[in-house]
Scaffold this motif. Structure first.
Motif, PDB file in Angstrom:
ATOM      1  N   SER A  49      22.802  25.795  28.662  1.00 38.53           N
ATOM      2  CA  SER A  49      22.503  25.433  29.673  1.00 38.53           C
ATOM      3  C   SER A  49      23.416  26.227  30.900  1.00 38.53           C
ATOM      4  O   SER A  49      24.657  26.624  30.419  1.00 38.53           O
ATOM      5  N   PHE A  50      23.396  26.302  32.043  1.00 40.45           N
ATOM      6  CA  PHE A  50      24.198  26.755  33.313  1.00 40.45           C
ATOM      7  C   PHE A  50      24.473  25.635  33.902  1.00 40.45           C
ATOM      8  O   PHE A  50      25.176  25.730  35.163  1.00 40.45           O
ATOM      9  N   SER A  69      30.618  28.969  34.877  1.00 41.18           N
ATOM     10  CA  SER A  69      31.394  29.688  35.816  1.00 41.18           C
ATOM     11  C   SER A  69      30.823  29.929  37.242  1.00 41.18           C
ATOM     12  O   SER A  69      29.407  30.543  37.433  1.00 41.18           O
ATOM     13  N   SER A  70      31.334  29.480  38.240  1.00 39.74           N
ATOM     14  CA  SER A  70      30.778  29.618  39.915  1.00 39.74           C
ATOM     15  C   SER A  70      30.955  31.304  40.140  1.00 39.74           C
ATOM     16  O   SER A  70      29.962  31.679  40.954  1.00 39.74           O
ATOM     17  N   ASN A  71      31.685  31.897  39.423  1.00 39.00           N
ATOM     18  CA  ASN A  71      31.695  33.359  39.699  1.00 39.00           C
ATOM     19  C   ASN A  71      30.836  34.137  38.993  1.00 39.00           C
ATOM     20  O   ASN A  71      30.805  34.194  37.752  1.00 39.00           O
ATOM     21  N   LYS A  72      29.956  35.089  39.700  1.00 41.97           N
ATOM     22  CA  LYS A  72      28.893  35.548  38.996  1.00 41.97           C
ATOM     23  C   LYS A  72      29.290  36.754  37.858  1.00 41.97           C
ATOM     24  O   LYS A  72      28.613  36.638  36.788  1.00 41.97           O
ATOM     25  N   LEU A  73      30.123  37.391  38.052  1.00 42.36           N
ATOM     26  CA  LEU A  73      30.490  38.267  37.422  1.00 42.36           C
ATOM     27  C   LEU A  73      31.217  37.914  36.070  1.00 42.36           C
ATOM     28  O   LEU A  73      31.155  38.137  34.791  1.00 42.36           O
ATOM     29  N   LEU A  74      32.013  36.816  36.370  1.00 42.95           N
ATOM     30  CA  LEU A  74      32.494  35.969  35.175  1.00 42.95           C
ATOM     31  C   LEU A  74      31.522  35.379  34.179  1.00 42.95           C
ATOM     32  O   LEU A  74      31.948  35.398  33.174  1.00 42.95           O
ATOM     33  N   ASP A  78      31.221  36.239  30.404  1.00 43.29           N
ATOM     34  CA  ASP A  78      31.336  34.949  29.530  1.00 43.29           C
ATOM     35  C   ASP A  78      29.912  34.968  28.267  1.00 43.29           C
ATOM     36  O   ASP A  78      30.005  34.589  27.336  1.00 43.29           O
ATOM     37  N   ILE A  79      28.775  35.335  29.051  1.00 46.15           N
ATOM     38  CA  ILE A  79      27.442  35.277  28.544  1.00 46.15           C
ATOM     39  C   ILE A  79      27.676  36.547  27.132  1.00 46.15           C
ATOM     40  O   ILE A  79      27.111  36.256  25.996  1.00 46.15           O
ATOM     41  N   ARG A  80      28.107  37.582  27.705  1.00 45.20           N
ATOM     42  CA  ARG A  80      28.162  38.907  27.059  1.00 45.20           C
ATOM     43  C   ARG A  80      29.219  38.568  25.796  1.00 45.20           C
ATOM     44  O   ARG A  80      28.716  38.955  24.413  1.00 45.20           O
ATOM     45  N   CYS A 103      19.665  39.729  30.395  1.00 44.34           N
ATOM     46  CA  CYS A 103      19.601  41.168  30.212  1.00 44.34           C
ATOM     47  C   CYS A 103      20.747  42.059  30.968  1.00 44.34           C
ATOM     48  O   CYS A 103      21.083  43.023  30.361  1.00 44.34           O
ATOM     49  N   ILE A 104      21.071  41.316  32.099  1.00 46.07           N
ATOM     50  CA  ILE A 104      22.096  42.198  32.774  1.00 46.07           C
ATOM     51  C   ILE A 104      23.429  41.995  31.958  1.00 46.07           C
ATOM     52  O   ILE A 104      24.137  42.875  31.821  1.00 46.07           O
ATOM     53  N   ALA A 105      23.794  40.813  31.436  1.00 41.36           N
ATOM     54  CA  ALA A 105      24.836  40.584  30.630  1.00 41.36           C
ATOM     55  C   ALA A 105      25.082  41.368  29.546  1.00 41.36           C
ATOM     56  O   ALA A 105      26.241  41.783  29.144  1.00 41.36           O
ATOM     57  N   LEU A 106      24.088  41.696  28.857  1.00 40.52           N
ATOM     58  CA  LEU A 106      23.883  42.356  27.682  1.00 40.52           C
ATOM     59  C   LEU A 106      23.708  44.067  27.822  1.00 40.52           C
ATOM     60  O   LEU A 106      23.662  44.651  27.020  1.00 40.52           O
ATOM     61  N   PHE A 107      23.504  44.331  29.143  1.00 34.19           N
ATOM     62  CA  PHE A 107      23.009  45.750  29.254  1.00 34.19           C
ATOM     63  C   PHE A 107      24.059  46.905  28.574  1.00 34.19           C
ATOM     64  O   PHE A 107      25.213  46.551  28.961  1.00 34.19           O
ATOM     65  N   GLY A 108      23.618  47.610  27.821  1.00 31.86           N
ATOM     66  CA  GLY A 108      24.404  48.727  27.113  1.00 31.86           C
ATOM     67  C   GLY A 108      25.322  48.172  25.791  1.00 31.86           C
ATOM     68  O   GLY A 108      25.835  49.026  25.448  1.00 31.86           O
TER      69      GLY A 108
END
Length: 364
Positions: A49-50, A69-74, A78-80, A103-108
């Motif tokens: 969950s988030f 995490s409140s930081n979106k990039l972090l 974390d997910i990746r 999908c954004i987190a796992l891109f590439g």
């Protein structure tokens, strides 16, 4: 042993309902039931969950993971990292924001797990920005498979999705009590978030007419939401304070629903209403709008296990309520036909469809 990650719940509100009642949000029942069902069938399961409220009604075999995490990039990092280190075979995303976040987190990323996205609402409703619609469609096409609740929801994407799709409805909990066999209360029950979508104003106006003819009947609405004050004002304006009550959510909802005279859903649109399914499975005489995306029509055979009415049609709603009050044969038939959804949507049957889907990825 296959490893599965189930991802659900982006917001605080979507999770904290678990402290009060299982029915408060429509996305979690399938996620909760799926996790338990997968673990009982030999899968290694993590439920994520988030938002961390410290409470998840899952069995002891299921692990929990919170991405907070409140930081979106972090958060994406974390997910990746978590997915890569744990080498999941399959990730299942409930709700489109979860899908595009994953999908954004796992891109590439190399050796990605199989991704299943699941659409849980009416995709045609303008509830999100254009960029979100783009991300939703992109994430669905980046998935290996997309699960819909109804054919109508799948048809919305028929010209935009290239991945495989399937229809899997919501399961009905094994913890549902047996249908009530006694004399039902002279009341109408409605359950849901107090929002425009649920159209409780229509129900209150229809009940205003009913209350003039059948003074012994009461209307009980269970819910919380932004329209509570407006609905309470409407109740006062129509002088219905003695017969219409808006209750907070309660963990005793099954027993209250089971003994009620009838259940009504006036929604303008729905994915598949879990409370509708539970009312039908309990044999509670039910009236539902035939609203997008077709969940009510999939589960109600008109005049056999419930009544279908047009969306936002006060006259039809009034006539349907009156029919159930005055014609006890209808209510008996509806109650006796509870098995029409209870058997078909059992955890065993619906869980089996999810397992068949997962295993299809590993067939050479």
């Amino acid at each position: 042993m296959r490893k599965i990650l189930l991802m659900s719940g982006l917001s605080k509100g979507a999770v904290t309902y678990l402290l009060y009642a299982r029915f408060k949000a429509g996305k979690f029942p399938i996620a909760m039931v799926s996790t338990d069902n997968f673990s009982e069938n030999g899968y290694s399961v993590v439920f994520s969950s988030f938002y961390n409220n410290g409470y998840y009604p899952l069995n002891n075999k299921v692990k929990k993971k919170v991405f907070n995490s409140s930081n979106k990039l972090l958060l994406l990092y974390d997910i990746r990292r978590y997915v890569r280190l744990n080498k999941f075979d399959v990730v299942i995303c409930f709700m489109y924001p979860i899908s595009y976040t994953l999908c954004i987190a796992l891109f590439g990323m190399r050796n990605k797990p199989f991704i299943i996205s699941s659409e849980r609402a009416d995709p045609s409703k303008p509830t999100h920005h254009k960029i979100e619609k783009y991300l939703r469609n992109w994430s669905y096409n980046s998935s290996n498979h997309v699960v819909f609740q109804t054919e109508q929801a799948r048809n919305y994407f028929k010209n935009s999705l290239k991945c495989k799709t399937s229809i899997i409805e919501n399961p009905i909990s094994d913890n549902l009590p047996e249908p009530y066999k006694g004399i039902r209360k002279k009341n109408i029950i409605a359950i849901g978030r107090l929002t425009e979508q649920k159209n409780f104003e229509l129900l209150i106006h229809a009940f205003f007419k009913i209350s003039k003819e059948y003074k012994e009947y009461k209307l009980d609405i269970f819910g919380e939401g932004p329209l509570k004050s407006r609905l309470e004002s409407l109740i006062c304006e129509l002088s219905l304070n003695e017969v219409v009550t808006i209750h907070d959510f309660t963990d005793d909802i099954y027993n209250i629903l089971n003994e009620s005279g009838m259940y009504i859903s006036c929604s303008n649109y729905e994915g598949i209403s879990n409370t509708m399914l539970e009312a039908l499975a309990l044999g509670v005489p039910s009236i539902c709008t035939d609203c997008p995306v077709g969940g009510a029509k999939m589960n109600i055979v008109n005049e056999k296990n419930g009544l279908l009415i047009d969306v936002n049609n006060e006259i039809q709603l009034y006539n349907a309520i009156k029919k159930l009050i005055t014609n006890k044969e209808y209510t008996k038939v509806f109650s006796d036909n509870y098995h029409m959804v209870r058997d078909r949507l059992s955890v065993k049957n619906i869980g089996g469809k999810w397992i068949d889907l997962i295993e299809s990825f590993f067939i050479n």
